[in-house]
Scaffold this motif. Structure first.
Motif, PDB file in Angstrom:
ATOM      1  N   ALA A 172       2.835  -0.308  -7.215  1.00 38.81           N
ATOM      2  CA  ALA A 172       4.159   0.022  -6.680  1.00 38.81           C
ATOM      3  C   ALA A 172       4.279  -0.384  -5.219  1.00 38.81           C
ATOM      4  CB  ALA A 172       4.439   1.508  -6.846  1.00 38.81           C
ATOM      5  N   ALA A 173       3.216  -0.201  -4.443  1.00 39.59           N
ATOM      6  CA  ALA A 173       3.247  -0.600  -3.029  1.00 39.59           C
ATOM      7  C   ALA A 173       3.487  -2.093  -2.902  1.00 39.59           C
ATOM      8  CB  ALA A 173       1.947  -0.204  -2.343  1.00 39.59           C
ATOM      9  N   CYS A 174       2.858  -2.884  -3.764  1.00 34.60           N
ATOM     10  CA  CYS A 174       3.086  -4.335  -3.745  1.00 34.60           C
ATOM     11  C   CYS A 174       4.540  -4.660  -4.060  1.00 34.60           C
ATOM     12  CB  CYS A 174       2.173  -5.025  -4.762  1.00 34.60           C
ATOM     13  SG  CYS A 174       0.447  -5.142  -4.277  1.00 34.60           S
ATOM     14  N   ARG A 175       5.087  -3.981  -5.039  1.00 35.44           N
ATOM     15  CA  ARG A 175       6.476  -4.249  -5.421  1.00 35.44           C
ATOM     16  C   ARG A 175       7.449  -3.870  -4.320  1.00 35.44           C
ATOM     17  NH1 ARG A 175       5.596  -1.918 -11.569  1.00 35.44           N
ATOM     18  NH2 ARG A 175       4.952  -3.915 -12.519  1.00 35.44           N
ATOM     19  N   VAL A 176       7.177  -2.761  -3.626  1.00 35.64           N
ATOM     20  CA  VAL A 176       8.028  -2.373  -2.498  1.00 35.64           C
ATOM     21  C   VAL A 176       7.924  -3.418  -1.388  1.00 35.64           C
ATOM     22  CG1 VAL A 176       8.361  -0.687  -0.658  1.00 35.64           C
ATOM     23  CG2 VAL A 176       8.002   0.094  -3.008  1.00 35.64           C
ATOM     24  N   ALA A 177       6.705  -3.858  -1.061  1.00 33.20           N
ATOM     25  CA  ALA A 177       6.535  -4.886  -0.035  1.00 33.20           C
ATOM     26  C   ALA A 177       7.287  -6.151  -0.414  1.00 33.20           C
ATOM     27  CB  ALA A 177       5.051  -5.183   0.171  1.00 33.20           C
ATOM     28  N   TRP A 178       7.229  -6.517  -1.684  1.00 33.30           N
ATOM     29  CA  TRP A 178       7.952  -7.700  -2.160  1.00 33.30           C
ATOM     30  C   TRP A 178       9.459  -7.527  -1.950  1.00 33.30           C
ATOM     31  CZ3 TRP A 178      11.804  -9.364  -5.295  1.00 33.30           C
ATOM     32  CH2 TRP A 178      11.798 -10.703  -5.664  1.00 33.30           C
ATOM     33  N   ARG A 179       9.976  -6.361  -2.304  1.00 33.23           N
ATOM     34  CA  ARG A 179      11.418  -6.114  -2.158  1.00 33.23           C
ATOM     35  C   ARG A 179      11.835  -6.145  -0.687  1.00 33.23           C
ATOM     36  NH1 ARG A 179      14.068  -3.759  -6.699  1.00 33.23           N
ATOM     37  NH2 ARG A 179      13.250  -4.898  -8.497  1.00 33.23           N
ATOM     38  N   ILE A 180      11.007  -5.589   0.184  1.00 38.94           N
ATOM     39  CA  ILE A 180      11.337  -5.618   1.608  1.00 38.94           C
ATOM     40  C   ILE A 180      11.356  -7.053   2.113  1.00 38.94           C
ATOM     41  CG2 ILE A 180      10.548  -4.977   3.917  1.00 38.94           C
ATOM     42  CD1 ILE A 180       9.464  -2.381   2.715  1.00 38.94           C
ATOM     43  N   GLY A 181      10.346  -7.832   1.741  1.00 37.51           N
ATOM     44  CA  GLY A 181      10.315  -9.234   2.159  1.00 37.51           C
ATOM     45  C   GLY A 181      11.498 -10.026   1.633  1.00 37.51           C
ATOM     46  N   ALA A 182      11.859  -9.767   0.371  1.00 38.83           N
ATOM     47  CA  ALA A 182      12.961 -10.508  -0.255  1.00 38.83           C
ATOM     48  C   ALA A 182      14.314 -10.149   0.339  1.00 38.83           C
ATOM     49  CB  ALA A 182      12.968 -10.235  -1.759  1.00 38.83           C
ATOM     50  N   SER A 183      14.423  -8.940   0.898  1.00 40.86           N
ATOM     51  CA  SER A 183      15.725  -8.486   1.404  1.00 40.86           C
ATOM     52  C   SER A 183      15.858  -8.591   2.917  1.00 40.86           C
ATOM     53  CB  SER A 183      15.954  -7.031   0.975  1.00 40.86           C
ATOM     54  OG  SER A 183      14.980  -6.169   1.544  1.00 40.86           O
ATOM     55  N   ARG A 184      14.784  -8.946   3.605  1.00 50.74           N
ATOM     56  CA  ARG A 184      14.797  -8.995   5.062  1.00 50.74           C
ATOM     57  C   ARG A 184      14.335 -10.364   5.562  1.00 50.74           C
ATOM     58  NH1 ARG A 184      17.551  -4.837   7.683  1.00 50.74           N
ATOM     59  NH2 ARG A 184      17.503  -3.044   6.283  1.00 50.74           N
ATOM     60  N   PRO A 185      15.271 -11.296   5.746  1.00 43.53           N
ATOM     61  CA  PRO A 185      14.905 -12.651   6.168  1.00 43.53           C
ATOM     62  C   PRO A 185      14.107 -12.689   7.456  1.00 43.53           C
ATOM     63  CG  PRO A 185      17.208 -12.564   5.488  1.00 43.53           C
ATOM     64  CD  PRO A 185      16.725 -11.148   5.536  1.00 43.53           C
ATOM     65  N   GLU A 186      14.356 -11.728   8.363  1.00 48.06           N
ATOM     66  CA  GLU A 186      13.645 -11.734   9.634  1.00 48.06           C
ATOM     67  C   GLU A 186      12.159 -11.451   9.449  1.00 48.06           C
ATOM     68  OE1 GLU A 186      15.263  -7.462   9.272  1.00 48.06           O
ATOM     69  OE2 GLU A 186      15.734  -9.491   8.574  1.00 48.06           O
ATOM     70  N   LEU A 187      11.803 -10.694   8.394  1.00 44.62           N
ATOM     71  CA  LEU A 187      10.400 -10.465   8.082  1.00 44.62           C
ATOM     72  C   LEU A 187       9.828 -11.598   7.243  1.00 44.62           C
ATOM     73  CD1 LEU A 187      10.226  -6.645   7.244  1.00 44.62           C
ATOM     74  CD2 LEU A 187       9.986  -7.792   9.446  1.00 44.62           C
ATOM     75  N   ALA A 188      10.628 -12.080   6.300  1.00 45.46           N
ATOM     76  CA  ALA A 188      10.168 -13.157   5.430  1.00 45.46           C
ATOM     77  C   ALA A 188       9.824 -14.415   6.222  1.00 45.46           C
ATOM     78  CB  ALA A 188      11.235 -13.476   4.385  1.00 45.46           C
ATOM     79  N   ALA A 189      10.474 -14.598   7.361  1.00 49.45           N
ATOM     80  CA  ALA A 189      10.256 -15.806   8.158  1.00 49.45           C
ATOM     81  C   ALA A 189       8.947 -15.779   8.938  1.00 49.45           C
ATOM     82  CB  ALA A 189      11.427 -16.019   9.116  1.00 49.45           C
ATOM     83  N   LEU A 190       8.344 -14.598   9.072  1.00 54.27           N
ATOM     84  CA  LEU A 190       7.119 -14.481   9.856  1.00 54.27           C
ATOM     85  C   LEU A 190       5.909 -14.932   9.054  1.00 54.27           C
ATOM     86  CD1 LEU A 190       7.710 -10.957  11.441  1.00 54.27           C
ATOM     87  CD2 LEU A 190       7.896 -13.159  12.605  1.00 54.27           C
ATOM     88  N   THR A 191       4.921 -15.490   9.741  1.00 57.66           N
ATOM     89  CA  THR A 191       3.644 -15.776   9.104  1.00 57.66           C
ATOM     90  C   THR A 191       2.890 -14.466   8.911  1.00 57.66           C
ATOM     91  OG1 THR A 191       2.457 -16.052  11.187  1.00 57.66           O
ATOM     92  CG2 THR A 191       3.537 -18.009  10.260  1.00 57.66           C
ATOM     93  N   LEU A 192       1.908 -14.476   8.036  1.00 62.17           N
ATOM     94  CA  LEU A 192       1.115 -13.260   7.829  1.00 62.17           C
ATOM     95  C   LEU A 192       0.426 -12.790   9.106  1.00 62.17           C
ATOM     96  CD1 LEU A 192      -0.452 -13.685   4.281  1.00 62.17           C
ATOM     97  CD2 LEU A 192       1.000 -11.811   5.072  1.00 62.17           C
TER      98      LEU A 192
END
Length: 242
Positions: A172-192
């Motif tokens: 579930a934690a992975c799925r939440v992280a995925w949803r946050i990344g998918a919905s927040r372009p400012e986070l998705a744009a960052l490198t790990l």
């Protein structure tokens, strides 16, 4: 490709309590998912070598008797956990852990307790962690309501079957992280590496804000002293009664 589209590794522990310096691992899960590959999950049941308090058993469902009868020796579980996570980290896959500073600190202390080379000593600066709790607080700081995993699953539309079991919580934690990344372009744009570094700062700011809230709340003033700002784990200070 953004980090949330790649492989993620969920990590979760159920324990004898919430004291990271002295409590022990009871169950654990390491699950790899996403990135276009099948989900792979490994789970462990440990005999922690101490009594499991009734309150903890009510949360995760494992009694002292069951752990003694069915669990592996704690040292073996810790060694296998560190090996599994080290392999993941060195492959460039981030660890996803809800309230990471709890689980990774418990693992660190258990490793030292059982004379296992700690994860952070093994992987060094290669460690990359995604903490849905820290990410959620950063992107939506004023949302009312709780911030536990069950709350985040409701907020982000993630199904959670079997809450407070390590395997269900890790996935579930992975799925939440995925949803946050998918919905927040400012986070998705960052490198790990950049996102990991940002979370170090965000977690410290969030902890300081919580401590300030406790100081201003009648009856909770003393709680402020127990708030820790370190993330993704609390560094080990000295050898003591582990």
């Amino acid at each position: 490709m953004s980090w949330y589209r790649g492989r993620l590794c969920g990590f979760d522990l159920e324990t004898t309590g919430i004291d990271v310096e002295h409590d022990r691992i009871v169950t654990a899960c390491v699950v790899q998912c996403g990135g276009g590959h099948p989900t792979q999950s490994a789970t462990w049941l440990a005999n922690p070598g101490v009594e499991i308090p009734e309150g903890a058993a009510k949360v995760h469902g494992i009694t002292t008797e069951q752990a003694q009868a069915e669990g592996q020796p704690a040292g073996q579980v810790v060694e296998q956990l560190v090996a599994a996570l080290s392999q993941v980290v060195l492959a460039g896959i981030p660890i996803v852990a809800m309230n990471a500073a709890f689980d990774l600190t418990i693992l660190d202390r258990e490793a030292r307790r059982h004379r296992v080379h700690p994860l952070t000593d093994t992987v060094g600066d290669a460690l990359r962690v995604l903490d849905p709790r820290v990410l959620d607080k950063q992107v939506d700081p004023y949302r009312r309501g709780g911030r536990k995993l069950e709350d985040l699953c409701r907020t982000y539309g993630v199904r959670l079957d079997g809450a407070h079991t390590a395997d269900a919580d890790a996935l579930a934690a992975c799925r939440v992280a995925w949803r946050i990344g998918a919905s927040r372009p400012e986070l998705a744009a960052l490198t790990l590496p950049a996102l990991h570094s940002r979370q170090v700062d965000w977690a410290a700011e969030q902890a300081l804000s919580l401590a300030d809230y406790f100081r201003r709340t009648p009856g909770k003033e003393s709680w402020a002293d127990g708030v820790r700002t370190e993330w993704p784990f609390i560094p080990h200070q000295q050898d003591g009664d582990l």
